[in-house]
Design a protein around this motif. Structure first.
Motif, PDB file in Angstrom:
ATOM      1  N   VAL A 197       0.833  -1.200   0.000  1.00  0.00           N
ATOM      2  CA  VAL A 197       0.000   0.000   0.000  1.00  0.00           C
ATOM      3  C   VAL A 197       0.873   1.258   0.000  1.00  0.00           C
ATOM      4  O   VAL A 197       0.626   2.201  -0.748  1.00  0.00           O
ATOM      5  N   VAL A 198       1.921   1.257   0.819  1.00  0.00           N
ATOM      6  CA  VAL A 198       2.735   2.462   1.013  1.00  0.00           C
ATOM      7  C   VAL A 198       3.606   2.793  -0.198  1.00  0.00           C
ATOM      8  O   VAL A 198       3.636   3.936  -0.647  1.00  0.00           O
ATOM      9  N   GLU A 199       4.318   1.801  -0.740  1.00  0.00           N
ATOM     10  CA  GLU A 199       5.268   2.076  -1.829  1.00  0.00           C
ATOM     11  C   GLU A 199       4.638   2.720  -3.060  1.00  0.00           C
ATOM     12  O   GLU A 199       5.161   3.708  -3.573  1.00  0.00           O
ATOM     13  N   PRO A 200       3.511   2.196  -3.576  1.00  0.00           N
ATOM     14  CA  PRO A 200       2.935   2.867  -4.749  1.00  0.00           C
ATOM     15  C   PRO A 200       2.447   4.279  -4.436  1.00  0.00           C
ATOM     16  O   PRO A 200       2.518   5.156  -5.286  1.00  0.00           O
ATOM     17  N   SER A 201       1.985   4.490  -3.225  1.00  0.00           N
ATOM     18  CA  SER A 201       1.532   5.832  -2.839  1.00  0.00           C
ATOM     19  C   SER A 201       2.662   6.832  -2.970  1.00  0.00           C
ATOM     20  O   SER A 201       2.462   7.973  -3.391  1.00  0.00           O
ATOM     21  N   GLN A 202       3.863   6.407  -2.628  1.00  0.00           N
ATOM     22  CA  GLN A 202       5.027   7.294  -2.682  1.00  0.00           C
ATOM     23  C   GLN A 202       5.462   7.603  -4.111  1.00  0.00           C
ATOM     24  O   GLN A 202       6.255   8.505  -4.327  1.00  0.00           O
ATOM     25  N   GLN A 203       4.928   6.862  -5.085  1.00  0.00           N
ATOM     26  CA  GLN A 203       5.238   7.129  -6.491  1.00  0.00           C
ATOM     27  C   GLN A 203       4.186   8.008  -7.162  1.00  0.00           C
ATOM     28  O   GLN A 203       4.328   8.373  -8.327  1.00  0.00           O
ATOM     29  N   SER A 205      -5.701  16.879   9.172  1.00  0.00           N
ATOM     30  CA  SER A 205      -6.397  16.857   7.878  1.00  0.00           C
ATOM     31  C   SER A 205      -6.001  15.607   7.094  1.00  0.00           C
ATOM     32  O   SER A 205      -4.929  15.038   7.306  1.00  0.00           O
ATOM     33  N   ASP A 206      -6.890  15.178   6.206  1.00  0.00           N
ATOM     34  CA  ASP A 206      -6.660  13.989   5.394  1.00  0.00           C
ATOM     35  C   ASP A 206      -6.588  14.358   3.922  1.00  0.00           C
ATOM     36  O   ASP A 206      -7.286  15.266   3.463  1.00  0.00           O
ATOM     37  N   MET A 207      -5.750  13.624   3.183  1.00  0.00           N
ATOM     38  CA  MET A 207      -5.581  13.841   1.749  1.00  0.00           C
ATOM     39  C   MET A 207      -5.715  12.495   1.050  1.00  0.00           C
ATOM     40  O   MET A 207      -5.029  11.534   1.406  1.00  0.00           O
ATOM     41  N   ASP A 208      -6.595  12.415   0.057  1.00  0.00           N
ATOM     42  CA  ASP A 208      -6.800  11.185  -0.709  1.00  0.00           C
ATOM     43  C   ASP A 208      -5.514  10.814  -1.447  1.00  0.00           C
ATOM     44  O   ASP A 208      -4.801  11.677  -1.947  1.00  0.00           O
ATOM     45  N   ILE A 209      -5.234   9.510  -1.526  1.00  0.00           N
ATOM     46  CA  ILE A 209      -4.021   9.027  -2.188  1.00  0.00           C
ATOM     47  C   ILE A 209      -4.263   8.659  -3.653  1.00  0.00           C
ATOM     48  O   ILE A 209      -3.355   8.715  -4.457  1.00  0.00           O
ATOM     49  N   SER A 210      -5.450   8.294  -4.035  1.00  0.00           N
ATOM     50  CA  SER A 210      -5.767   7.845  -5.394  1.00  0.00           C
ATOM     51  C   SER A 210      -4.950   6.619  -5.775  1.00  0.00           C
ATOM     52  O   SER A 210      -4.223   6.603  -6.769  1.00  0.00           O
ATOM     53  N   TYR A 211      -5.064   5.572  -4.983  1.00  0.00           N
ATOM     54  CA  TYR A 211      -4.330   4.337  -5.223  1.00  0.00           C
ATOM     55  C   TYR A 211      -4.615   3.782  -6.622  1.00  0.00           C
ATOM     56  O   TYR A 211      -3.716   3.307  -7.306  1.00  0.00           O
ATOM     57  N   ARG A 212      -5.848   3.855  -7.071  1.00  0.00           N
ATOM     58  CA  ARG A 212      -6.198   3.341  -8.410  1.00  0.00           C
ATOM     59  C   ARG A 212      -5.424   4.066  -9.501  1.00  0.00           C
ATOM     60  O   ARG A 212      -5.010   3.473 -10.486  1.00  0.00           O
ATOM     61  N   HIS A 213      -5.249   5.363  -9.326  1.00  0.00           N
ATOM     62  CA  HIS A 213      -4.507   6.178 -10.288  1.00  0.00           C
ATOM     63  C   HIS A 213      -3.078   5.647 -10.423  1.00  0.00           C
ATOM     64  O   HIS A 213      -2.553   5.537 -11.522  1.00  0.00           O
ATOM     65  N   VAL A 214      -2.488   5.287  -9.312  1.00  0.00           N
ATOM     66  CA  VAL A 214      -1.127   4.749  -9.300  1.00  0.00           C
ATOM     67  C   VAL A 214      -1.112   3.334  -9.870  1.00  0.00           C
ATOM     68  O   VAL A 214      -0.284   2.998 -10.728  1.00  0.00           O
ATOM     69  N   LEU A 215      -2.020   2.490  -9.418  1.00  0.00           N
ATOM     70  CA  LEU A 215      -2.032   1.090  -9.846  1.00  0.00           C
ATOM     71  C   LEU A 215      -2.226   0.956 -11.360  1.00  0.00           C
ATOM     72  O   LEU A 215      -1.637   0.085 -11.995  1.00  0.00           O
ATOM     73  N   ASN A 216      -3.012   1.841 -11.946  1.00  0.00           N
ATOM     74  CA  ASN A 216      -3.222   1.793 -13.395  1.00  0.00           C
ATOM     75  C   ASN A 216      -1.926   2.003 -14.170  1.00  0.00           C
ATOM     76  O   ASN A 216      -1.802   1.551 -15.304  1.00  0.00           O
ATOM     77  N   ARG A 217      -0.953   2.674 -13.583  1.00  0.00           N
ATOM     78  CA  ARG A 217       0.313   2.961 -14.256  1.00  0.00           C
ATOM     79  C   ARG A 217       1.434   2.000 -13.840  1.00  0.00           C
ATOM     80  O   ARG A 217       2.553   2.101 -14.319  1.00  0.00           O
ATOM     81  N   PHE A 230      -7.874   4.535   2.063  1.00  0.00           N
ATOM     82  CA  PHE A 230      -6.595   4.933   2.614  1.00  0.00           C
ATOM     83  C   PHE A 230      -6.339   6.396   2.271  1.00  0.00           C
ATOM     84  O   PHE A 230      -6.596   6.839   1.149  1.00  0.00           O
ATOM     85  N   VAL A 231      -5.857   7.123   3.241  1.00  0.00           N
ATOM     86  CA  VAL A 231      -5.566   8.544   3.064  1.00  0.00           C
ATOM     87  C   VAL A 231      -4.241   8.879   3.747  1.00  0.00           C
ATOM     88  O   VAL A 231      -3.754   8.132   4.590  1.00  0.00           O
ATOM     89  N   ILE A 232      -3.697  10.013   3.368  1.00  0.00           N
ATOM     90  CA  ILE A 232      -2.549  10.576   4.066  1.00  0.00           C
ATOM     91  C   ILE A 232      -3.106  11.449   5.178  1.00  0.00           C
ATOM     92  O   ILE A 232      -3.921  12.341   4.921  1.00  0.00           O
ATOM     93  N   ARG A 233      -2.721  11.180   6.402  1.00  0.00           N
ATOM     94  CA  ARG A 233      -3.129  12.025   7.528  1.00  0.00           C
ATOM     95  C   ARG A 233      -1.961  12.939   7.851  1.00  0.00           C
ATOM     96  O   ARG A 233      -0.843  12.496   8.061  1.00  0.00           O
ATOM     97  N   ARG A 234      -2.233  14.217   7.873  1.00  0.00           N
ATOM     98  CA  ARG A 234      -1.211  15.215   8.189  1.00  0.00           C
ATOM     99  C   ARG A 234      -1.203  15.491   9.687  1.00  0.00           C
ATOM    100  O   ARG A 234      -2.160  15.178  10.394  1.00  0.00           O
ATOM    101  N   VAL A 235      -0.126  16.101  10.144  1.00  0.00           N
ATOM    102  CA  VAL A 235       0.022  16.352  11.577  1.00  0.00           C
ATOM    103  C   VAL A 235      -1.073  17.272  12.114  1.00  0.00           C
ATOM    104  O   VAL A 235      -1.391  17.222  13.301  1.00  0.00           O
ATOM    105  N   ASP A 236      -1.689  18.091  11.252  1.00  0.00           N
ATOM    106  CA  ASP A 236      -2.771  18.965  11.714  1.00  0.00           C
ATOM    107  C   ASP A 236      -4.118  18.245  11.769  1.00  0.00           C
ATOM    108  O   ASP A 236      -5.141  18.834  12.099  1.00  0.00           O
TER     109      ASP A 236
END
Length: 107
Positions: free
Chosen positions: A38-44, A82-94, A74-80
């Motif tokens: 889950v983590v590695e593709p998110s970082q790309q 707030s949450d940010m969508d990762i769009s895992y499907r967007h990454v997996l398609n590539r 799954f989302v990125i949670r920031r220290v404040d």
């Protein structure tokens, strides 16, 4: 040839999606995600640097999109908090077999 991702080998993208869904189902809401599949593709993701600014963790939280039913994703949670969508499907398609992604400007 299999897809190499997070130190694991998957014959198809469908099997990667199944793994991703299993991790999502096993992760409690607000739980920290450490699974490298889950983590590695998110970082790309092309917007990773912007999205992960002030990163606290990757977690599971409700996503609300206008016109779409809310869902736990799954989302990125920031220290404040707030949450940010990762769009895992967007990454997996590539995703390519070696675990890298096709160039983002490739159409």
């Amino acid at each position: 040839m299999s897809y190499q991702l997070g130190g694991k080998s998957f014959r198809t993208k469908s099997l990667i999606r199944e793994h991703y869904q299993a991790v999502r189902e096993q992760t409690p809401e607000g739980g920290v995600v450490t699974d490298p599949v889950v983590v590695e593709p998110s970082q790309q993701h092309p917007d990773w640097l912007e999205k992960s600014r002030d990163l606290e963790c990757i977690t599971k939280a409700w996503i609300y999109i206008t016109g779409v039913a809310p869902s736990l994703q799954f989302v990125i949670r920031r220290v404040d908090g707030s949450d940010m969508d990762i769009s895992y499907r967007h990454v997996l398609n590539r995703l390519q077999k070696d675990g890298t992604l096709k160039p983002w400007d490739d159409t």
